[in-house]
Design an enzyme around this catalytic site. Structure first.
Site, PDB file in Angstrom:
ATOM      1  N   LYS A 254       8.484  -7.366   2.570  1.00 10.09           N
ATOM      2  CA  LYS A 254       7.745  -6.132   2.301  1.00 10.09           C
ATOM      3  C   LYS A 254       7.558  -5.491   0.543  1.00 10.09           C
ATOM      4  O   LYS A 254       6.711  -4.151   0.764  1.00 10.09           O
ATOM      5  CB  LYS A 254       8.445  -5.055   3.520  1.00 10.09           C
ATOM      6  CG  LYS A 254       9.830  -4.475   3.458  1.00 10.09           C
ATOM      7  CD  LYS A 254      10.490  -2.911   3.508  1.00 10.09           C
ATOM      8  CE  LYS A 254      10.018  -2.297   2.443  1.00 10.09           C
ATOM      9  NZ  LYS A 254      10.320  -0.952   2.695  1.00 10.09           N
TER      10      LYS A 254
ATOM     11  N   SER B  91       1.318  -1.588   8.994  1.00 12.83           N
ATOM     12  CA  SER B  91       1.343  -0.599   7.854  1.00 12.83           C
ATOM     13  C   SER B  91       0.049  -0.308   7.387  1.00 12.83           C
ATOM     14  O   SER B  91      -0.770  -0.479   7.852  1.00 12.83           O
ATOM     15  CB  SER B  91       1.599  -1.234   6.694  1.00 12.83           C
ATOM     16  OG  SER B  91       1.535  -0.902   5.983  1.00 12.83           O
TER      17      SER B  91
ATOM     18  N   TYR C 255       1.075  -8.902   0.083  1.00  9.96           N
ATOM     19  CA  TYR C 255       1.500  -7.889   1.311  1.00  9.96           C
ATOM     20  C   TYR C 255       1.243  -6.721   2.274  1.00  9.96           C
ATOM     21  O   TYR C 255       0.917  -7.717   3.238  1.00  9.96           O
ATOM     22  CB  TYR C 255       2.210  -6.807   0.993  1.00  9.96           C
ATOM     23  CG  TYR C 255       3.456  -6.326   1.813  1.00  9.96           C
ATOM     24  CD1 TYR C 255       2.799  -4.939   2.061  1.00  9.96           C
ATOM     25  CD2 TYR C 255       4.085  -6.458   2.926  1.00  9.96           C
ATOM     26  CE1 TYR C 255       3.631  -3.996   3.574  1.00  9.96           C
ATOM     27  CE2 TYR C 255       4.451  -5.608   3.904  1.00  9.96           C
ATOM     28  CZ  TYR C 255       4.139  -4.364   3.723  1.00  9.96           C
ATOM     29  OH  TYR C 255       4.248  -3.375   5.085  1.00  9.96           O
TER      30      TYR C 255
ATOM     31  N   LYS D 142       0.246  -8.304   6.718  1.00  9.27           N
ATOM     32  CA  LYS D 142      -0.624  -7.351   7.773  1.00  9.27           C
ATOM     33  C   LYS D 142      -1.493  -7.214   8.314  1.00  9.27           C
ATOM     34  O   LYS D 142      -1.561  -7.107   9.138  1.00  9.27           O
ATOM     35  CB  LYS D 142       0.166  -5.842   7.236  1.00  9.27           C
ATOM     36  CG  LYS D 142       1.535  -5.943   6.780  1.00  9.27           C
ATOM     37  CD  LYS D 142       2.472  -6.391   7.859  1.00  9.27           C
ATOM     38  CE  LYS D 142       4.443  -6.144   7.702  1.00  9.27           C
ATOM     39  NZ  LYS D 142       4.620  -6.741   8.591  1.00  9.27           N
TER      40      LYS D 142
ATOM     41  N   LEU E 106       9.833   6.105  -3.112  1.00  3.53           N
ATOM     42  CA  LEU E 106       9.974   6.976  -3.589  1.00  3.53           C
ATOM     43  C   LEU E 106      11.349   7.386  -3.321  1.00  3.53           C
ATOM     44  O   LEU E 106      11.808   7.764  -4.122  1.00  3.53           O
ATOM     45  CB  LEU E 106       8.409   7.492  -3.294  1.00  3.53           C
ATOM     46  CG  LEU E 106       9.137   9.618  -4.313  1.00  3.53           C
ATOM     47  CD1 LEU E 106       9.618   9.459  -5.300  1.00  3.53           C
ATOM     48  CD2 LEU E 106       7.660  10.591  -2.892  1.00  3.53           C
TER      49      LEU E 106
ATOM     50  N   PRO F 156      -1.421  -0.052 -10.493  1.00  7.43           N
ATOM     51  CA  PRO F 156      -2.770  -0.153  -9.814  1.00  7.43           C
ATOM     52  C   PRO F 156      -2.271   0.279  -8.733  1.00  7.43           C
ATOM     53  O   PRO F 156      -1.740  -0.006  -8.023  1.00  7.43           O
ATOM     54  CB  PRO F 156      -2.261  -1.473 -10.781  1.00  7.43           C
ATOM     55  CG  PRO F 156      -1.037  -1.851 -12.183  1.00  7.43           C
ATOM     56  CD  PRO F 156      -0.301  -0.673 -11.356  1.00  7.43           C
ATOM     57  N   GLY F 157      -3.934   0.519  -8.414  1.00  4.01           N
ATOM     58  CA  GLY F 157      -3.558  -0.011  -7.157  1.00  4.01           C
ATOM     59  C   GLY F 157      -3.724   1.415  -5.986  1.00  4.01           C
ATOM     60  O   GLY F 157      -4.279   1.755  -4.672  1.00  4.01           O
ATOM     61  N   ASP F 158      -2.948   2.716  -7.295  1.00  2.00           N
ATOM     62  CA  ASP F 158      -2.380   3.785  -6.054  1.00  2.00           C
ATOM     63  C   ASP F 158      -3.653   4.427  -5.900  1.00  2.00           C
ATOM     64  O   ASP F 158      -4.236   4.605  -6.750  1.00  2.00           O
ATOM     65  CB  ASP F 158      -1.183   4.390  -7.092  1.00  2.00           C
ATOM     66  CG  ASP F 158       0.375   4.302  -6.275  1.00  2.00           C
ATOM     67  OD1 ASP F 158       0.029   3.542  -5.217  1.00  2.00           O
ATOM     68  OD2 ASP F 158       1.442   4.520  -6.540  1.00  2.00           O
TER      69      ASP F 158
HETATM   70  C1  WQD Z   1       5.077   6.374  -1.819  1.00  2.00           C
HETATM   71  C2  WQD Z   1       4.629   7.632  -3.500  1.00  2.00           C
HETATM   72  C3  WQD Z   1       3.877   6.656  -5.530  1.00  2.00           C
HETATM   73  C4  WQD Z   1       7.528   5.462  -6.814  1.00  2.00           C
HETATM   74  C5  WQD Z   1       3.907   1.934  -0.104  1.00  2.00           C
HETATM   75  C6  WQD Z   1       3.588  -0.041   0.446  1.00  2.00           C
HETATM   76  C7  WQD Z   1       3.496   0.727   2.101  1.00  2.00           C
HETATM   77  C8  WQD Z   1       4.967   0.445   2.945  1.00  2.00           C
HETATM   78  C9  WQD Z   1       5.131   2.097   2.213  1.00  2.00           C
HETATM   79  C10 WQD Z   1       5.854  -0.822   3.688  1.00  2.00           C
HETATM   80  C11 WQD Z   1       2.947   7.034  -4.150  1.00  2.00           C
HETATM   81  C12 WQD Z   1       5.121   7.382  -5.469  1.00  2.00           C
HETATM   82  C13 WQD Z   1       6.426   5.961  -5.747  1.00  2.00           C
HETATM   83  C14 WQD Z   1       8.403   6.013  -7.979  1.00  2.00           C
HETATM   84  C15 WQD Z   1       6.183   7.506  -7.705  1.00  2.00           C
HETATM   85  N1  WQD Z   1       5.474  -0.253   2.194  1.00  2.00           N
HETATM   86  N2  WQD Z   1       6.211   6.963  -6.443  1.00  2.00           N
HETATM   87  N3  WQD Z   1       7.548   6.990  -8.297  1.00  2.00           N
HETATM   88  O1  WQD Z   1       3.077   2.930  -1.921  1.00  2.00           O
HETATM   89  O2  WQD Z   1       2.633   5.014  -0.387  1.00  2.00           O
HETATM   90  O3  WQD Z   1       3.368   2.695   0.461  1.00  2.00           O
HETATM   91  O4  WQD Z   1       5.333   1.940   1.273  1.00  2.00           O
HETATM   92  O5  WQD Z   1       5.322  -1.028   4.876  1.00  2.00           O
HETATM   93  O6  WQD Z   1       2.768  -0.894   3.481  1.00  2.00           O
HETATM   94  O7  WQD Z   1       2.655   0.130  -0.069  1.00  2.00           O
HETATM   95  O8  WQD Z   1       4.383   4.593  -1.490  1.00  2.00           O
HETATM   96  O9  WQD Z   1       7.211   5.034  -1.782  1.00  2.00           O
HETATM   97  O10 WQD Z   1       5.940   3.231  -2.963  1.00  2.00           O
HETATM   98  O11 WQD Z   1       4.860   5.927  -3.032  1.00  2.00           O
HETATM   99  O12 WQD Z   1       5.801   8.379  -8.461  1.00  2.00           O
HETATM  100  O13 WQD Z   1       9.383   5.527  -8.411  1.00  2.00           O
HETATM  101  O14 WQD Z   1       5.582   7.853  -3.837  1.00  2.00           O
HETATM  102  O15 WQD Z   1       2.699   6.483  -6.419  1.00  2.00           O
HETATM  103  O16 WQD Z   1       2.460   8.754  -5.053  1.00  2.00           O
HETATM  104  P1  WQD Z   1       3.847   3.450  -0.761  1.00  2.00           P
HETATM  105  P2  WQD Z   1       5.910   4.241  -2.239  1.00  2.00           P
END
Ligand code: WQD
Length: 347
Positions: free
Chosen positions: A90, A130, A156, A160, A207, A302-304
């Site tokens: 994941k 997801s 990933y 899904k 995060l 990228p992609g965020d």
């Molecule tokens: C959340 C926010 C980041 C880390 C992903 C998967 C999704 C699900 C959940 C499995 C964003 C910001 C993050 C950091 C940061 N996983 N961030 N610094 O990307 O919404 O979703 O995880 O099912 O499928 O896509 O979650 O926690 O990675 O990021 O600023 O060190 O926190 O840019 O805005 P995301 P995330």
């Protein structure tokens, strides 16, 4: 009902097993420890703690769902009323670097499982999907009717989406099946006991486990991936949901199948409907922990995208489910887990 739970030893899996047991279901748990830790006897540490919390047996077998022969043995030796399929790789970033590993693992595992359910007449299939299947949101809040499959930027998320399509088609070909696709938003937090929680291997990708490790001093600083988004404070907004609420959504899915009998194929968003920014999440954990959490601004991943949050009303209407925990509980329970288990399960 007796439920086979794949990926049962992981973060979502262990919390889901706990809620199933607390609701009177019995389970058989399988996991290959790709994202979980075993003790010296090969037992899943997280599930041993679920047994301690619930006082109920948590049968476990170390099985890789990709291993067709091992999976068939599980079905041949047990009579399941349903399956909750959580087992998958994941990590979004890792999936971009290792696409074949992700397509192979996530798709082969799921296809094996579906084939075993067909062979052994197991007709109730709850799938861990997801919010990633929505790609960059075409509208906000995201509903179950929002566009899916467009602009998914990582393998990933593609796995899904593909599995959803496969399960929808299997459901059409087998009208007596009940298929429930649960689209998770951003699971965070931990069981109130602080005995189970999220224990990422290596440096956390997501995060809140990262913020938690900065708060306890295991990591020095949080990099905020971009603060120029079109959001309340420029940082990314997401729909964070307490992992216990998420787990209860799986129980409600089986409760509905049990009560209604034949639901066909249904899809539900499991989120709170409320979006919080990175800075708001950091401030919330600061408030709960009393710790400083140093941050620095980095470039966007990228992609965020700027904002992702859902409309969870369909799950409330059909499943009688809604998230009960807010931001403070998510952070308090995360902090409780983090401080009680500074080294996760491996201590
Ligand atoms: C959340 C926010 C980041 C880390 C992903 C998967 C999704 C699900 C959940 C499995 C964003 C910001 C993050 C950091 C940061 N996983 N961030 N610094 O990307 O919404 O979703 O995880 O099912 O499928 O896509 O979650 O926690 O990675 O990021 O600023 O060190 O926190 O840019 O805005 P995301 P995330």
């Amino acid at each position: 009902m007796h439920i086979l739970v794949t990926g049962a030893a992981g973060f979502i899996g262990s919390h889901t097993v706990l809620e199933l047991l607390e609701s009177g279901y019995t389970v058989l748990c399988i996991d290959n420890f790709a994202n979980a830790i075993s003790d010296e006897h090969g037992n899943a540490i997280s599930l041993k703690r679920v047994a301690a919390i619930t006082g109920k047996p948590v049968p476990f077998q170390n099985v890789d769902v990709c291993d067709e022969a091992a999976l068939e043995k599980v079905f041949a030796e047990n009579k399941f009323d349903g399956v909750i399929h959580l087992a998958a790789l994941k990590a979004v970033g890792e999936s971009v670097a290792k696409p074949l590993q992700y397509y192979s693992n996530n798709l082969v595992a799921s296809l094996n499982l579906i084939q075993m359910c067909l062979k052994y007449n197991v007709k109730n299939f709850v799938f861990s999907s997801s919010a990633t299947v929505y790609g960059p949101p075409s509208e906000l809040p995201i509903t179950e009717k929002s566009q899916t499959g467009q602009g998914i930027t990582n393998p990933y998320g593609q796995t899904k989406y593909m599995m959803e399509q496969i399960l929808i088609d299997v459901g059409k070909a087998n009208p007596e099946w009940n298929v429930v696709l649960l689209r998770y938003f951003n699971p965070v937090g931990a069981h109130k006991s602080g005995l189970i929680g999220e224990d990422p291997k290596g440096v956390p990708n997501n995060l809140m486990p990262y913020v938690g490790q900065v708060a306890i001093g295991k990591l020095p600083v949080l990099t905020i991936y971009g603060d120029q988004f079109d959001t309340v404070d420029g940082t990314g907004v997401r729909d964070y949901i307490h992992v216990v609420d998420l787990a209860k959504g799986h129980v409600k899915a089986f409760d509905r199948i049990k009560n209604v009998g034949n639901v066909g194929t249904e899809i539900y968003n499991l989120g709170t409907g409320v979006g919080y920014s990175v800075r708001q999440m950091v401030d919330a954990l600061k408030k709960v922990s009393g710790r400083d959490i140093p941050v620095k601004i980095g470039v966007p991943r990228p992609g965020d995208v700027a904002s992702v949050f859902c409309d969870p009303s369909l799950a409330q209407e059909k499943l009688g489910w809604r998230a009960e925990n807010g931001l403070e509980e998510m952070c308090a329970d995360l902090w409780n887990w983090q401080t009680k288990n500074p080294q996760g399960f491996s201590a």
